[in-house]
Scaffold this motif. Sequence first.
Motif, mmCIF file in Angstrom:
data_model
loop_
_atom_site.group_PDB
_atom_site.id
_atom_site.type_symbol
_atom_site.label_atom_id
_atom_site.label_comp_id
_atom_site.label_asym_id
_atom_site.label_seq_id
_atom_site.Cartn_x
_atom_site.Cartn_y
_atom_site.Cartn_z
ATOM 1 N N ILE A 72 0.836 -1.206 0.000
ATOM 2 C CA ILE A 72 0.000 0.000 0.000
ATOM 3 C C ILE A 72 0.868 1.253 0.000
ATOM 4 C CG2 ILE A 72 -1.685 1.325 1.359
ATOM 5 C CD1 ILE A 72 -2.894 -1.350 2.226
ATOM 6 N N LEU A 73 1.958 1.207 0.746
ATOM 7 C CA LEU A 73 2.854 2.360 0.796
ATOM 8 C C LEU A 73 3.487 2.636 -0.570
ATOM 9 C CD1 LEU A 73 5.180 3.307 3.674
ATOM 10 C CD2 LEU A 73 6.091 3.356 1.367
ATOM 11 N N LEU A 74 3.871 1.590 -1.271
ATOM 12 C CA LEU A 74 4.480 1.759 -2.596
ATOM 13 C C LEU A 74 3.511 2.424 -3.575
ATOM 14 C CD1 LEU A 74 6.404 -1.609 -2.949
ATOM 15 C CD2 LEU A 74 7.431 0.656 -2.962
ATOM 16 N N LYS A 75 2.234 2.057 -3.489
ATOM 17 C CA LYS A 75 1.225 2.688 -4.347
ATOM 18 C C LYS A 75 1.069 4.162 -4.009
ATOM 19 C CE LYS A 75 -1.469 -1.533 -5.071
ATOM 20 N NZ LYS A 75 -2.743 -2.243 -4.768
ATOM 21 N N GLN A 76 1.211 4.481 -2.725
ATOM 22 C CA GLN A 76 1.066 5.861 -2.277
ATOM 23 C C GLN A 76 2.225 6.739 -2.753
ATOM 24 O OE1 GLN A 76 -1.514 7.218 -0.630
ATOM 25 N NE2 GLN A 76 -0.539 9.237 -0.588
ATOM 26 N N LEU A 77 3.402 6.169 -2.868
ATOM 27 C CA LEU A 77 4.596 6.959 -3.180
ATOM 28 C C LEU A 77 4.525 7.631 -4.555
ATOM 29 C CD1 LEU A 77 7.524 4.767 -1.791
ATOM 30 C CD2 LEU A 77 6.678 6.938 -0.895
ATOM 31 N N LYS A 78 4.095 6.879 -5.565
ATOM 32 C CA LYS A 78 3.990 7.425 -6.932
ATOM 33 C C LYS A 78 5.276 8.155 -7.331
ATOM 34 C CE LYS A 78 -1.000 7.982 -6.391
ATOM 35 N NZ LYS A 78 -2.126 8.932 -6.273
ATOM 36 N N LEU A 79 6.367 7.437 -7.259
ATOM 37 C CA LEU A 79 7.676 8.036 -7.519
ATOM 38 C C LEU A 79 7.884 8.333 -8.997
ATOM 39 C CD1 LEU A 79 9.844 5.749 -5.208
ATOM 40 C CD2 LEU A 79 9.011 8.047 -4.715
ATOM 41 N N LYS A 80 8.641 9.379 -9.255
ATOM 42 C CA LYS A 80 8.971 9.747 -10.635
ATOM 43 C C LYS A 80 10.283 9.109 -11.076
ATOM 44 C CE LYS A 80 6.570 14.167 -10.186
ATOM 45 N NZ LYS A 80 6.719 15.649 -10.137
ATOM 46 N N MET A 247 -1.291 5.562 7.884
ATOM 47 C CA MET A 247 -0.277 6.123 6.992
ATOM 48 C C MET A 247 -0.643 7.564 6.661
ATOM 49 S SD MET A 247 1.108 4.740 3.299
ATOM 50 C CE MET A 247 -0.504 4.862 2.511
ATOM 51 N N PHE A 248 0.320 8.450 6.861
ATOM 52 C CA PHE A 248 0.152 9.860 6.537
ATOM 53 C C PHE A 248 1.108 10.239 5.413
ATOM 54 C CE2 PHE A 248 -1.384 9.598 10.853
ATOM 55 C CZ PHE A 248 -2.450 10.484 10.882
#
Length: 254
Positions: A72-80, A247-248
């Motif tokens: 879930i955290l990885l989906k939240q990150l949305k890294l470029k 998660m914030f």
Amino acid sequence: MPKKKTNMKKAKRKITNHSAKLKKTKSSSRYKSYLKDKATKKRYKNVIEEYTSIAHIYDERWKKYLKATEDILLKQLKLKGRETIIDAGCGTGSLICNIQENYKYKGKIIGFDITPAMLDIAELRFTKKKKFKTNLQLELAHCENFGAKKDSVDIIICTNVFHHLPHPEHALNEFYRVLKNSGRLVLLDFCNDYPSTKLLDTVARIFHKAHHKSYSSDEMKDLLKKHKFKISSFKKWKATKLVGVMMFDARKRT
């Protein structure tokens, strides 16, 4: 079965020996000077001792929990793919490894932890998978004071660490210092909104020396706002039958 047990003992002995050598190095003693009072020193000593003892089985013991939170955290990150990231309290490097595998990551990644044995596992993980690239850096440090320069980091990820911190306000001040303007703090930890997690927190405070306290979502919101973070999003869910997490995703306010 006896063979497996013997192998685990050998692995633990190897990690312990490696950690003992690491503790003697100049760089590994840096974090000790950051601890101002006896209570804090004792608290972190308990954390180091506990995680040294379980480093060799940590990933297996927490496998389901890590899967339920990191996905879930990885989906939240949305890294470029070019950001400078710090994983504060990186442990065995599981999350960093997932970032490398899910993104063809070319940005700088710094992982730090207070326990040498956990960093040993992280180093072995990246070396074995040939992922110890020039953009990855592992450090022995802790959340209240670490080596990053002011306004130099795009994203700080801090997972499963806050319940160990006797002074979370010091950590938030340090995160604020090193983040760039509008930089992100993605914080995940146990959530006392759930009765079962609150009960575990009460028990852990009595019997679990490395545990300081867990927070409710309202308490965490207040902490973040007080230390100049603007909350962009918030989620909470049950990671296991007993453990609820929150998660914030927050941004540095200038």
